[in-house]
Write an enzyme that holds these catalytic residues in place. Structure first.
Site, PDB file in Angstrom:
ATOM      1  N   ARG A  24      46.216  51.467  48.482  1.00  8.23           N
ATOM      2  CA  ARG A  24      47.832  51.395  48.374  1.00  8.23           C
ATOM      3  C   ARG A  24      48.094  51.662  46.958  1.00  8.23           C
ATOM      4  O   ARG A  24      49.348  51.877  46.828  1.00  8.23           O
ATOM      5  CB  ARG A  24      48.266  50.215  48.847  1.00  8.23           C
ATOM      6  CG  ARG A  24      48.393  50.076  50.420  1.00  8.23           C
ATOM      7  CD  ARG A  24      48.696  48.726  51.026  1.00  8.23           C
ATOM      8  NE  ARG A  24      47.668  48.075  51.019  1.00  8.23           N
ATOM      9  CZ  ARG A  24      47.826  46.600  51.265  1.00  8.23           C
ATOM     10  NH1 ARG A  24      49.006  45.921  51.329  1.00  8.23           N
ATOM     11  NH2 ARG A  24      46.729  45.735  51.295  1.00  8.23           N
ATOM     12  N   GLN A  82      28.206  46.676  45.973  1.00 10.72           N
ATOM     13  CA  GLN A  82      28.500  46.657  47.377  1.00 10.72           C
ATOM     14  C   GLN A  82      28.787  48.110  47.869  1.00 10.72           C
ATOM     15  O   GLN A  82      29.948  48.688  47.551  1.00 10.72           O
ATOM     16  CB  GLN A  82      29.772  45.618  47.599  1.00 10.72           C
ATOM     17  CG  GLN A  82      29.786  45.603  49.314  1.00 10.72           C
ATOM     18  CD  GLN A  82      31.349  44.720  49.534  1.00 10.72           C
ATOM     19  OE1 GLN A  82      32.254  44.972  48.721  1.00 10.72           O
ATOM     20  NE2 GLN A  82      31.266  44.280  50.618  1.00 10.72           N
ATOM     21  N   THR A  88      35.127  40.719  53.118  1.00  8.36           N
ATOM     22  CA  THR A  88      34.895  39.708  51.980  1.00  8.36           C
ATOM     23  C   THR A  88      33.683  39.004  52.387  1.00  8.36           C
ATOM     24  O   THR A  88      32.862  38.552  51.258  1.00  8.36           O
ATOM     25  CB  THR A  88      36.297  38.735  51.933  1.00  8.36           C
ATOM     26  OG1 THR A  88      36.356  38.305  53.467  1.00  8.36           O
ATOM     27  CG2 THR A  88      37.331  39.521  51.335  1.00  8.36           C
ATOM     28  N   ASN A 176      45.415  30.380  53.301  1.00  7.32           N
ATOM     29  CA  ASN A 176      44.378  30.663  52.458  1.00  7.32           C
ATOM     30  C   ASN A 176      44.559  31.466  51.512  1.00  7.32           C
ATOM     31  O   ASN A 176      45.222  32.604  51.603  1.00  7.32           O
ATOM     32  CB  ASN A 176      43.298  31.353  53.503  1.00  7.32           C
ATOM     33  CG  ASN A 176      41.963  31.697  52.748  1.00  7.32           C
ATOM     34  OD1 ASN A 176      41.732  30.945  51.793  1.00  7.32           O
ATOM     35  ND2 ASN A 176      41.248  32.618  53.298  1.00  7.32           N
ATOM     36  N   ALA A 387      63.846  60.557  -1.305  1.00  8.82           N
ATOM     37  CA  ALA A 387      63.991  61.206   0.102  1.00  8.82           C
ATOM     38  C   ALA A 387      63.303  62.522   0.339  1.00  8.82           C
ATOM     39  O   ALA A 387      63.092  63.377  -0.515  1.00  8.82           O
ATOM     40  CB  ALA A 387      65.540  61.497   0.248  1.00  8.82           C
ATOM     41  N   SER A 412      63.715  64.045  -4.855  1.00  9.54           N
ATOM     42  CA  SER A 412      63.703  64.369  -3.543  1.00  9.54           C
ATOM     43  C   SER A 412      63.072  65.632  -3.116  1.00  9.54           C
ATOM     44  O   SER A 412      62.714  66.682  -3.888  1.00  9.54           O
ATOM     45  CB  SER A 412      65.125  64.624  -3.081  1.00  9.54           C
ATOM     46  OG  SER A 412      65.942  63.427  -3.318  1.00  9.54           O
TER      47      SER A 412
HETATM   48  C1  UD1 Z   1      41.857  37.602  52.389  1.00 10.86           C
HETATM   49  C2  UD1 Z   1      41.455  36.406  53.354  1.00 10.86           C
HETATM   50  C3  UD1 Z   1      42.722  35.715  53.928  1.00 10.86           C
HETATM   51  C4  UD1 Z   1      43.656  35.250  52.652  1.00 10.86           C
HETATM   52  C5  UD1 Z   1      43.941  36.460  51.647  1.00 10.86           C
HETATM   53  C6  UD1 Z   1      44.574  36.009  50.693  1.00 10.86           C
HETATM   54  C7  UD1 Z   1      39.331  37.220  54.273  1.00 10.86           C
HETATM   55  C8  UD1 Z   1      38.831  37.744  55.572  1.00 10.86           C
HETATM   56  N1  UD1 Z   1      40.752  37.115  54.230  1.00 10.86           N
HETATM   57  O1  UD1 Z   1      42.477  38.869  53.123  1.00 10.86           O
HETATM   58  O2  UD1 Z   1      42.526  34.692  54.620  1.00 10.86           O
HETATM   59  O3  UD1 Z   1      44.741  34.722  53.113  1.00 10.86           O
HETATM   60  O4  UD1 Z   1      42.590  37.224  51.274  1.00 10.86           O
HETATM   61  O5  UD1 Z   1      44.863  37.192  49.649  1.00 10.86           O
HETATM   62  O6  UD1 Z   1      38.613  37.221  53.281  1.00 10.86           O
HETATM   63  N2  UD1 Z   1      36.817  43.001  48.673  1.00 10.86           N
HETATM   64  C9  UD1 Z   1      35.627  43.282  48.485  1.00 10.86           C
HETATM   65  N3  UD1 Z   1      34.563  43.724  49.355  1.00 10.86           N
HETATM   66  C10 UD1 Z   1      34.952  44.054  50.727  1.00 10.86           C
HETATM   67  C11 UD1 Z   1      36.314  43.361  50.939  1.00 10.86           C
HETATM   68  C12 UD1 Z   1      37.087  42.950  50.039  1.00 10.86           C
HETATM   69  O7  UD1 Z   1      35.105  43.250  47.367  1.00 10.86           O
HETATM   70  O8  UD1 Z   1      34.106  44.350  51.604  1.00 10.86           O
HETATM   71  C13 UD1 Z   1      37.613  42.481  47.758  1.00 10.86           C
HETATM   72  C14 UD1 Z   1      38.772  43.067  47.450  1.00 10.86           C
HETATM   73  O9  UD1 Z   1      38.713  43.798  46.689  1.00 10.86           O
HETATM   74  C15 UD1 Z   1      39.752  41.969  47.150  1.00 10.86           C
HETATM   75  C16 UD1 Z   1      39.435  40.707  48.010  1.00 10.86           C
HETATM   76  O10 UD1 Z   1      38.069  40.879  48.452  1.00 10.86           O
HETATM   77  O11 UD1 Z   1      39.824  41.687  45.862  1.00 10.86           O
HETATM   78  C17 UD1 Z   1      40.193  40.307  49.222  1.00 10.86           C
HETATM   79  O12 UD1 Z   1      40.053  41.386  50.056  1.00 10.86           O
HETATM   80  P1  UD1 Z   1      41.154  41.867  50.950  1.00 10.86           P
HETATM   81  O13 UD1 Z   1      40.695  42.799  51.808  1.00 10.86           O
HETATM   82  O14 UD1 Z   1      42.519  42.204  50.135  1.00 10.86           O
HETATM   83  O15 UD1 Z   1      41.434  40.687  52.130  1.00 10.86           O
HETATM   84  P2  UD1 Z   1      42.666  40.136  52.655  1.00 10.86           P
HETATM   85  O16 UD1 Z   1      43.007  41.073  53.613  1.00 10.86           O
HETATM   86  O17 UD1 Z   1      44.062  40.133  51.564  1.00 10.86           O
END
Ligand code: UD1
Ligand code: CA
Length: 463
Positions: A24, A82, A88, A176, A387, A412
């Protein structure tokens, strides 16, 4: 001060999730490199991690994220790749082999930059007792966040992601933040049991909460006092909102320390500011890098000051740009002056409009008030740079130095072709181009004599 009261000897490993694409943002750069208050998002998170007396910092970075590694060349960081962003939980799994069983693990997000170390000490204290600690919050609008689901006895049972939640679960206000801490040995077990049968087909880190509760490990929610600290950056609008938070915080810090701001919403600090008493910053001042301001320094509207040291009672008038300069006391700069790196201006120096100074020193009380260029020069005290004086420091291939002794005056529109020396008290006539040494205490003229052609007739247009 040790920020946490962990069991003696318990190591703290921080895992920072920074692999997300940040679609985004619509940027060619990885999201965690977007600047906030003058530093990449990830630099803010690293600062927090380091403030916690950590023994190891693991950064999970993603596909095409070599730029992330390159931006943080410092030693002591463990980089975990990764390749595919499968969630996450999957991200933390990649770091699992690096985590010592005896350590406490803290998971932070690379795109949640405002979280401060003191807000995490309670969480770490809980994890150090062998429990799973989850940092929670009560945001004004919980949409999009994972919700904390409690059982009949009021104990945390699991976290449900917004996309997977029922209408009833979506009414839960306790959310969370994404940040959690747990003993590494247990976390690794839970991670290996994660499945991706959910709305997003991802391995959710949040599922470890349910796994922990079911295995009889205490899950302790720790409420974040100020939900602003959990704000994440997903798009440019949120980035601007967080920038505004940083701007407000920096302004408040300055005002509490005795600095007057014409408008706290219109001062940007992108670095560290040290200052004396009664400093005044007018609107739209930008301070970058390391800036040191003495007592009573006044900075006019629209000035940009980067990595400078400015002495007591010095005033910058509107729209000056200064970088890498040391300025004495009681100096007056601007409006519309440009001071470039490795410049040192003495006490009481005046630099006026449309004057550029680069890699030069000017002694006390010297003045260059209008339309000049002074580069690669050593200028003594009480010199008057007339100047339009130009120091021609560059021959097209090399830069050369110019020395102007005390109390010299350049006329100048004079050009000083470097390398050249101007003696003490010398005067250069207006419009001169000097290419050889200019002797002390004398007038040197280097221009064609004025003549008048008596017989000249102005041409007339042919009929
Ligand atoms: C996550 C939490 C949610 C919480 C929210 C808070 C999970 C499943 N959900 O959701 O409960 O309320 O954060 O902001 O954890 N990332 C990686 N690798 C991946 C996926 C993500 O490094 O494969 C990193 C992203 O770059 C980011 C962070 O993990 O920095 C969070 O990932 P994102 O997909 O934004 O999680 P949310 O859906 O916001
Ligand atoms: Ca997010």
């Amino acid at each position: 001060m040790n920020m946490r009261a962990a069991a003696p000897g318990a190591a703290l490993s921080v895992v920072i999730l920074a692999a997300g694409e940040g679609k985004r943002m619509k940027s060619r750069w990885p999201k965690v490199l977007q600047p906030l208050a003058g530093r990449p998002l990830l630099a803010h998170v690293l600062e927090t991690a380091r403030a916690l007396s950590t023994t190891a910092i693991h950064i999970v970075y993603g596909h095409g994220g070599e730029a992330v590694r390159a931006a943080f060349p410092e030693a002591g960081l463990s980089w975990v790749h990764q390749a595919q962003q499968l969630g996450t939980g999957h991200a933390v799994q990649q770091a699992a082999p690096e985590l010592e069983d005896a350590a406490t693990v803290l998971v932070l997000y690379g795109d949640v930059p405002l979280l401060r170390a003191p807000s995490l000490t309670g969480l770490l204290d809980v994890a150090a007792t062998g429990a799973l600690a989850v940092l929670t919050m009560q945001p004004a609008d919980p949409t999009g966040y994972g919700r904390i689901v409690r059982d009949a006895a009021g104990q945390v049972a699991r976290i449900v992601e917004h996309k997977d939640a029922t209408a009833k679960e979506r009414r839960i206000g306790e959310c969370n933040t994404g940040v959690l801490a747990a003993p590494a040995r247990l976390l690794k077990q839970w991670l290996s049991a994660l499945r991706n049968d959910n709305a997003q087909g991802e391995y959710y880190l949040t599922d470890v909460i349910g796994l922990a509760a079911r295995s009889g490990v205490t899950v302790t929610p720790v409420m974040l006092a100020d939900p602003i600290e959990a704000l994440g950056v997903n798009d440019r609008e949120q980035l601007a909102e967080l920038e505004a938070v940083c701007r407000r915080n920096a302004a408040r810090t300055l005002m509490r320390a005795g600095v007057t701001l014409a408008d706290p919403a219109r001062v940007d600090v992108r670095g560290v500011v040290e200052h004396g008493q009664d400093v005044f910053l007018d609107v739209n001042v930008v301070l970058e890098g390391h800036v040191m301001l003495g007592n009573n320094v006044k900075i006019g509207p629209g000035c940009v000051v980067r990595n400078c040291r400015i002495g007591d009672d010095t005033e910058l008038f509107a729209h000056c740009v200064l970088e890498g300069a040391t300025i004495g006391c009681g100096a007056r700069i601007g409006p519309f002056s440009r001071i470039r790196p490795t410049t040192a201006l003495g006490d009481g120096v005046h630099i006026g409009n449309f004057v550029e100074v680069k890699n030069a020193t000017l002694g006390a009380e010297s003045k260059a008030n209008h339309l000049s260029y002074v580069g690669d020069a050593e200028v003594g005290a009480e010199v008057n740079v007339g100047a339009g004086t130009i120091v021609a420091n560059y021959d097209g291939a090399n830069k050369h130095r110019t020395r102007i002794a005390d109390r010299a005056h350049t006329g100048s529109n004079s050009v000083l072709v470097a390398p050249i020396t101007v003696g003490e008290g010398a005067t250069i006539a207006a419009g001169s181009t000097v290419t050889r040494e200019v002797p002390a205490h004398k007038l040197t003229i280097a221009r064609a004599r004025q003549t008048t052609i008596d017989s000249w007739q102005r041409p007339v247009k042919k009929k």
